[in-house]
Enzyme design. Structure first.
Site, mmCIF file in Angstrom:
data_model
loop_
_atom_site.group_PDB
_atom_site.id
_atom_site.type_symbol
_atom_site.label_atom_id
_atom_site.label_comp_id
_atom_site.label_asym_id
_atom_site.label_seq_id
_atom_site.Cartn_x
_atom_site.Cartn_y
_atom_site.Cartn_z
ATOM 1 N N ASN A 62 -0.260 4.467 -6.345
ATOM 2 C CA ASN A 62 0.293 3.876 -4.951
ATOM 3 C C ASN A 62 1.676 4.129 -4.937
ATOM 4 O O ASN A 62 2.295 3.638 -6.007
ATOM 5 C CB ASN A 62 0.180 2.313 -4.678
ATOM 6 C CG ASN A 62 -1.417 2.090 -4.388
ATOM 7 O OD1 ASN A 62 -2.243 3.053 -4.427
ATOM 8 N ND2 ASN A 62 -1.734 0.791 -4.131
ATOM 9 N N ARG B 37 -10.420 4.479 2.802
ATOM 10 C CA ARG B 37 -10.257 3.288 1.619
ATOM 11 C C ARG B 37 -9.840 2.089 2.204
ATOM 12 O O ARG B 37 -8.979 1.892 3.053
ATOM 13 C CB ARG B 37 -8.892 3.891 0.595
ATOM 14 C CG ARG B 37 -8.590 2.635 -0.545
ATOM 15 C CD ARG B 37 -7.378 3.073 -1.129
ATOM 16 N NE ARG B 37 -7.327 1.951 -2.058
ATOM 17 C CZ ARG B 37 -6.291 1.263 -2.388
ATOM 18 N NH1 ARG B 37 -5.268 1.588 -2.168
ATOM 19 N NH2 ARG B 37 -6.285 0.177 -3.137
ATOM 20 N N GLU C 156 -3.122 -2.713 -7.588
ATOM 21 C CA GLU C 156 -1.858 -2.928 -7.954
ATOM 22 C C GLU C 156 -1.805 -4.294 -8.924
ATOM 23 O O GLU C 156 -1.161 -5.285 -8.467
ATOM 24 C CB GLU C 156 -0.983 -2.895 -6.659
ATOM 25 C CG GLU C 156 -0.862 -1.837 -5.801
ATOM 26 C CD GLU C 156 0.392 -2.161 -4.768
ATOM 27 O OE1 GLU C 156 0.896 -3.103 -4.785
ATOM 28 O OE2 GLU C 156 0.541 -0.931 -4.338
ATOM 29 N N TYR D 102 5.647 4.339 -3.255
ATOM 30 C CA TYR D 102 6.520 4.239 -2.054
ATOM 31 C C TYR D 102 8.036 4.666 -2.057
ATOM 32 O O TYR D 102 8.453 5.302 -1.140
ATOM 33 C CB TYR D 102 6.598 2.537 -1.501
ATOM 34 C CG TYR D 102 5.144 2.319 -0.951
ATOM 35 C CD1 TYR D 102 5.001 2.384 0.525
ATOM 36 C CD2 TYR D 102 4.284 1.489 -1.761
ATOM 37 C CE1 TYR D 102 3.756 2.010 0.941
ATOM 38 C CE2 TYR D 102 2.971 1.594 -1.301
ATOM 39 C CZ TYR D 102 2.634 1.668 0.042
ATOM 40 O OH TYR D 102 1.371 1.224 0.808
ATOM 41 N N HIS E 20 -8.377 -6.797 -3.767
ATOM 42 C CA HIS E 20 -7.133 -6.336 -3.279
ATOM 43 C C HIS E 20 -6.276 -7.829 -2.901
ATOM 44 O O HIS E 20 -6.036 -8.140 -1.780
ATOM 45 C CB HIS E 20 -7.231 -5.592 -1.891
ATOM 46 C CG HIS E 20 -5.957 -4.821 -1.574
ATOM 47 N ND1 HIS E 20 -5.749 -3.449 -1.584
ATOM 48 C CD2 HIS E 20 -4.833 -5.419 -1.297
ATOM 49 C CE1 HIS E 20 -4.707 -3.000 -1.112
ATOM 50 N NE2 HIS E 20 -3.718 -4.170 -1.070
ATOM 51 N N GLU F 174 -1.893 5.268 -1.992
ATOM 52 C CA GLU F 174 -1.217 4.659 -1.001
ATOM 53 C C GLU F 174 0.233 5.337 -0.844
ATOM 54 O O GLU F 174 0.563 5.625 -1.835
ATOM 55 C CB GLU F 174 -0.964 2.876 -1.036
ATOM 56 C CG GLU F 174 -2.059 2.268 -0.774
ATOM 57 C CD GLU F 174 -1.830 0.722 -1.011
ATOM 58 O OE1 GLU F 174 -0.409 0.492 -0.850
ATOM 59 O OE2 GLU F 174 -2.590 -0.193 -1.391
HETATM 60 C C1 NOJ Z 1 0.858 -1.988 -1.569
HETATM 61 C C2 NOJ Z 1 -0.308 -3.263 -1.199
HETATM 62 O O1 NOJ Z 1 -1.463 -2.476 -1.778
HETATM 63 C C3 NOJ Z 1 -0.509 -3.384 0.103
HETATM 64 O O2 NOJ Z 1 -1.342 -4.310 0.314
HETATM 65 C C4 NOJ Z 1 0.818 -3.438 1.138
HETATM 66 O O3 NOJ Z 1 0.443 -3.770 2.200
HETATM 67 C C5 NOJ Z 1 1.518 -2.148 0.795
HETATM 68 N N1 NOJ Z 1 2.075 -1.955 -0.439
HETATM 69 C C6 NOJ Z 1 2.886 -2.096 1.623
HETATM 70 O O4 NOJ Z 1 3.769 -3.174 0.995
#
Ligand code: NOJ
Length: 473
Positions: free
Chosen positions: A310, A78, A168, A312, A123, A378
């Site tokens: 995405n 991607r 995002e 985290y 992006h 992500e």
């Molecule tokens: C989400 C974002 O899409 C990406 O650009 C960023 O580097 C990562 N999170 C980590 O923060």
């Protein structure tokens, strides 16, 4: 469950984004984008005033990236197009052939290697010329984006079959037009984030319709949008106030975008009523949250062919005391997300390691949005500078997270079709510059040839990809 096979034809990938890796900020006719302008203004907008002017040099060193992809054995990659590299002023009035050539080389080489490209159109790097006409705050950008998308489908759609319109939108809207910590640095509290998001949702929907109407039959591809979300749980599971705050937390984040696109073309009812009530109390004649017309709702509903997530981290949530707060999407949400003291923190303070949150979030998506196909576009763990090549903590994070993905698939019946690690390479981490390293490959930014070296986690990830299996020890 302590190990297991992933489903056949599972997509194994890694992700990057143009501004974070390409460099070549003014090479071969590329037009400036908002991050070029923002970083060149200095003023500590980014740590040590670093810029993406050179970054990982992928504009010239893209073959080095391909070697990394090969070494990992990825089935998918991607990456994003730099909009102003293709269309220097953002419009199709002038096409930069060198930019087209660059992405053609990249796409063709990936396909020759048997790697499927997933392309993000936007992006965070809006062409400066589009920003100068109002950027995402302006309705005009909706059609400019639609034309850019149409240009990309026409030019690359014979080979690219997976499109992500916007990455995002939650962060792109709020950080760029509300807090102003992202380019273009606009600080319009309580208004800018909503207005930008409103135009992004419409732009996404129009880009989906263009594909659906004019390209889908012939090209047989699919279009979606990448939504980010934390998982959230009440700080005190027995507290009604904490439970309600948690709902608001999710509604003002994931559902802000996912409800219109995956459910009914409109914002969540709770979001509309809170912002409208607060706006009234502030003496405004209309809500700070813009409204979609009935025609727009019908246009927006159902405009994603799969779900891109995405993920985290996770938060425990309690109500936020907003009595003395100025209008802001945070005070509208009225929820505060905190981390548990026993959750390990990665190399960035916001990233607490909570792999089980992903499993719960996946189940939530399954139940809320009609069991869509999900690609985790992500997920990753950062090391602070200087990073260890033996990144055992990162591999621990990946292993535990992949185990949760496996449980989501096998035990909860979630339709997860692929997983993309963020990121292929250490890169420009926005306001944190090069100090935060998310790569599977280390990049030595001090050397002119920007050498890439695999971290321990890259070698381990390659084994999982190869076996399509997680053996958890
Ligand atoms: C989400 C974002 O899409 C990406 O650009 C960023 O580097 C990562 N999170 C980590 O923060």
């Amino acid at each position: 469950m302590d190990s297991g096979k992933f489903p056949g034809s599972f997509a194994w990938g890694a992700s990057t984004a143009a501004y974070q890796i390409e460099g070549g900020w003014d090479a071969d006719g590329k037009g400036p984008n908002v991050w070029d302008t923002f970083t060149h203004q200095g003023g500590d907008r980014v740590l040590k005033n670093q810029t993406g002017d050179v970054a990982c040099g992928s504009y010239t060193l893209w073959e080095e990236d391909l070697k990394c992809i090969k070494q990992l054995g990825l089935t998918h990659y991607r990456f994003s197009f730099s909009w102003s590299r293709l269309l220097p002023d953002g419009t199709t009035g002038f096409i930069n052939q060198k930019g087209v050539d660059y992405y053609n080389k990249l796409i063709d080489s990936l396909l020759e290697m048997g790697v499927t490209p997933l392309v993000t159109l936007y992006h965070f790097d809006l062409p400066q010329a589009v920003e100068d006409q109002g950027g995402w705050l302006s309705e005009k950008t909706v059609d400019i984006f639609k034309q850019y998308a149409q240009f990309c489908y026409t030019t690359f759609g014979d080979r690219v079959k997976h499109w992500i319109t916007i990455n995002e939108p939650y962060y792109a809207a709020r950080l760029s037009y509300e807090s102003g910590i992202f380019a273009p640095g606009k600080k319009l509290k309580g208004i800018g984030g909503y207005r930008a998001a409103h135009n992004m949702i419409k732009a996404h929907a129009k880009a989906w319709h263009v594909y659906n109407t004019f390209f889908k039959d012939k090209q047989q591809g699919r279009v979606s949008i990448a939504l980010d979300s934390d998982w959230a749980e009440p700080l005190d599971p027995n507290s009604l106030a904490d439970k309600e705050a948690t709902e608001r937390y999710m509604f003002f984040r994931l559902h802000w975008f996912a409800n219109p696109i995956f459910i009914d073309g409109d914002y969540p009812a709770i979001m509309k009523s809170i912002v409208s009530q607060k706006s009234k109390e502030e003496g405004l004649t209309s809500s700070r949250l813009p409204e979609f017309t009935e025609e727009e709702k019908a246009m927006i509903k159902g405009t994603a062919d799969f779900f891109c997530l995405n993920y985290y981290t996770t938060r425990k949530v309690k109500p936020l005391d907003t009595t003395a707060c100025e209008p802001h999407s945070n005070s509208d949400t009225g929820a505060e997300g905190i981390t548990e003291p026993n959750w390990p923190i990665s190399g960035v303070e916001w990233l607490a390691v909570v792999p089980w949150g992903l499993r719960r979030l996946l189940a939530h998506i399954k139940h809320s949005f009609g069991n869509p196909e999900i690609f985790i576009t992500e997920n990753g763990f950062a090391q602070a500078d200087p990073p260890a090549l033996q990144d055992v903590h990162r591999w621990g994070y990946y292993q535990e997270t992949l185990m949760e993905v496996l449980k989501a698939i096998k035990l909860d019946g979630v339709n997860v079709k692929g997983y993309f690690a963020w990121s292929l390479l250490d890169n420009f981490e926005w306001n944190s510059g090069y100090s935060v390293r998310f790569g599977l490959f280390h990049v030595d930014f001090a050397q002119a040839n920007l050498p890439r070296t695999p971290y321990y986690s890259a070698n381990e990830y390659a084994k999982v990809v190869k076996g399509n299996e997680l053996i958890y020890k």
